[in-house]
Design a protein around this motif. Sequence first.
Motif, mmCIF file in Angstrom:
data_model
loop_
_atom_site.group_PDB
_atom_site.id
_atom_site.type_symbol
_atom_site.label_atom_id
_atom_site.label_comp_id
_atom_site.label_asym_id
_atom_site.label_seq_id
_atom_site.Cartn_x
_atom_site.Cartn_y
_atom_site.Cartn_z
ATOM 1 N N GLN A 218 0.824 -1.202 0.000
ATOM 2 C CA GLN A 218 0.000 0.000 0.000
ATOM 3 C C GLN A 218 0.863 1.259 0.000
ATOM 4 O OE1 GLN A 218 -3.298 0.410 -0.264
ATOM 5 N NE2 GLN A 218 -3.040 2.626 -0.175
ATOM 6 N N ALA A 219 1.953 1.243 0.766
ATOM 7 C CA ALA A 219 2.869 2.387 0.774
ATOM 8 C C ALA A 219 3.474 2.600 -0.609
ATOM 9 C CB ALA A 219 3.964 2.176 1.810
ATOM 10 N N PHE A 220 3.897 1.518 -1.263
ATOM 11 C CA PHE A 220 4.456 1.631 -2.613
ATOM 12 C C PHE A 220 3.409 2.142 -3.592
ATOM 13 C CE2 PHE A 220 7.538 -2.114 -1.627
ATOM 14 C CZ PHE A 220 8.323 -1.256 -0.879
ATOM 15 N N PHE A 221 2.205 1.534 -3.524
ATOM 16 C CA PHE A 221 1.139 1.891 -4.457
ATOM 17 C C PHE A 221 0.751 3.354 -4.296
ATOM 18 C CE2 PHE A 221 -3.018 2.123 -6.306
ATOM 19 C CZ PHE A 221 -3.129 1.086 -7.231
ATOM 20 N N SER A 222 0.539 3.770 -3.037
ATOM 21 C CA SER A 222 0.053 5.127 -2.812
ATOM 22 C C SER A 222 1.115 6.187 -3.074
ATOM 23 C CB SER A 222 -0.492 5.268 -1.386
ATOM 24 O OG SER A 222 0.519 5.075 -0.436
ATOM 25 N N LEU A 223 2.399 5.810 -3.002
ATOM 26 C CA LEU A 223 3.476 6.756 -3.312
ATOM 27 C C LEU A 223 3.967 6.645 -4.754
ATOM 28 C CD1 LEU A 223 5.592 6.506 -0.031
ATOM 29 C CD2 LEU A 223 4.390 8.528 -0.869
ATOM 30 N N SER A 224 3.308 5.786 -5.537
ATOM 31 C CA SER A 224 3.689 5.572 -6.949
ATOM 32 C C SER A 224 5.126 5.095 -7.099
ATOM 33 C CB SER A 224 3.480 6.848 -7.777
ATOM 34 O OG SER A 224 2.116 7.183 -7.841
ATOM 35 N N LEU A 225 5.585 4.256 -6.174
ATOM 36 C CA LEU A 225 6.952 3.730 -6.236
ATOM 37 C C LEU A 225 6.993 2.454 -7.066
ATOM 38 C CD1 LEU A 225 7.987 4.212 -2.499
ATOM 39 C CD2 LEU A 225 8.624 5.626 -4.456
#
Length: 443
Positions: A218-225
Amino acid sequence: MTERETWASRVGFVLAAVGSAVGLGNIWQFPFKTGQFGGASFLVVYLAAAVGIGLPAILAEFVVGRRAKRNTIDAFGALGGRRWKVVGALGLGIGFWILSYYSVVGGWVIRYLLASPTGTYFGDAAGFFSTVSAGPDALVAHAVFMLLVVGVVAFGVENGIERATKVMVPSVLLILAGLAVFAFTLDGASAGYAYFLSPDLTALRSNFGDIVPFAVGQAFFSLSLGMGAMVTYASYVDGEDSLVADAGSIVVLNTLVGVLAGLAVFPLLFAQGIDPNTSGPGAVFVSTAGAFSALPAGRILGTLFFAVVLIAALSSAISLLEVVVSYVVDNTGIGRFPAAGAIGGALFLLGVPSALSTAWLGWFDTLAYKLLLPLSVLAILLFVGWVLGREALSEVVRGSDLGSGFGAVWLWTVRVVVFAAVLGTLVLGLRTLFLGGAIVPPV
């Protein structure tokens, strides 16, 4: 090669990057993943991942983009040699994969936005979702959403993306904040706050292996990483601005939107006696639609809420399409308009299975969270930490008052701490994928 565009202002870059980060990952994915995985327990892991992993990782992507000033594939090739182009290609491919089903969900938002002023979904929230989420209606809405994204990207960096996100991002923050304030006034809202903000540490320990892959994903997805978006956006940075300050602003604003979404959604659900612990991508749509139908001024609230979701969805989708368009424009004689149109058409076709079946959409999404995003971020960390090395160290502090000491700490954090955390997340994700049989596509 076509002359490379740049942002007109630093604020434009930050808002565009925030717009990429602030999307369906915050407003669609974040509440329903939080509901699936224990409320505040999920929130604790997500916040730790956003700051401890997301901030160093977004700096790593910024370093590659600004250093190379090229699209995501050519950036890795220019800095590390031809064989490292595979890292950029992986990110580009993952962004393409995600946008194909992301656009389908964007189509759902359009349908809900159009239905809100008349209250079409008030009588049967679950039935309305079944109608719009899969089948011919979903296919048409998927096409409309993709056309909107193509239209913005076709106008370029300054005239298209920067102008759009300068309106979109403040609108998302203002309307979400207003909804959160309204939710605070509802009877039963306190139970929603307790669910969202009071972690059960016993539940967190017992479900740690299940929560971590989705919280970090979720952190990756929401930060577009791991999607090539932040590399591409940083490649348009012109000047000596502080990447550290910009990255910090993006992480803070992105996290704020996710928390605001939770502060708006969960009190609404609990005020209506709706259980947030529901699975599936339609949980937030069905739950919020049911809540709006029973609330005063529900049609107005529904219209505002889905307007926010649409704005956020467009801002993220724009960044993912730009990754692919940037590569095509840089390496061919094709202009922005035809490139954006052709790529948008290909994305529409890849999204057809997700538009026809929510089971397919769930499969695309699960693979992105548990396998593709951690794998891509891991490859970027390896490249920045051990291939660029001291070159990355000098780039990350350029334009700031921070010295080489900060750069060294960041570099070793990327090399060891963050790399180990992402590797562990990938292993946990693969374990659940294979043990649960989720690696196999639906039939």
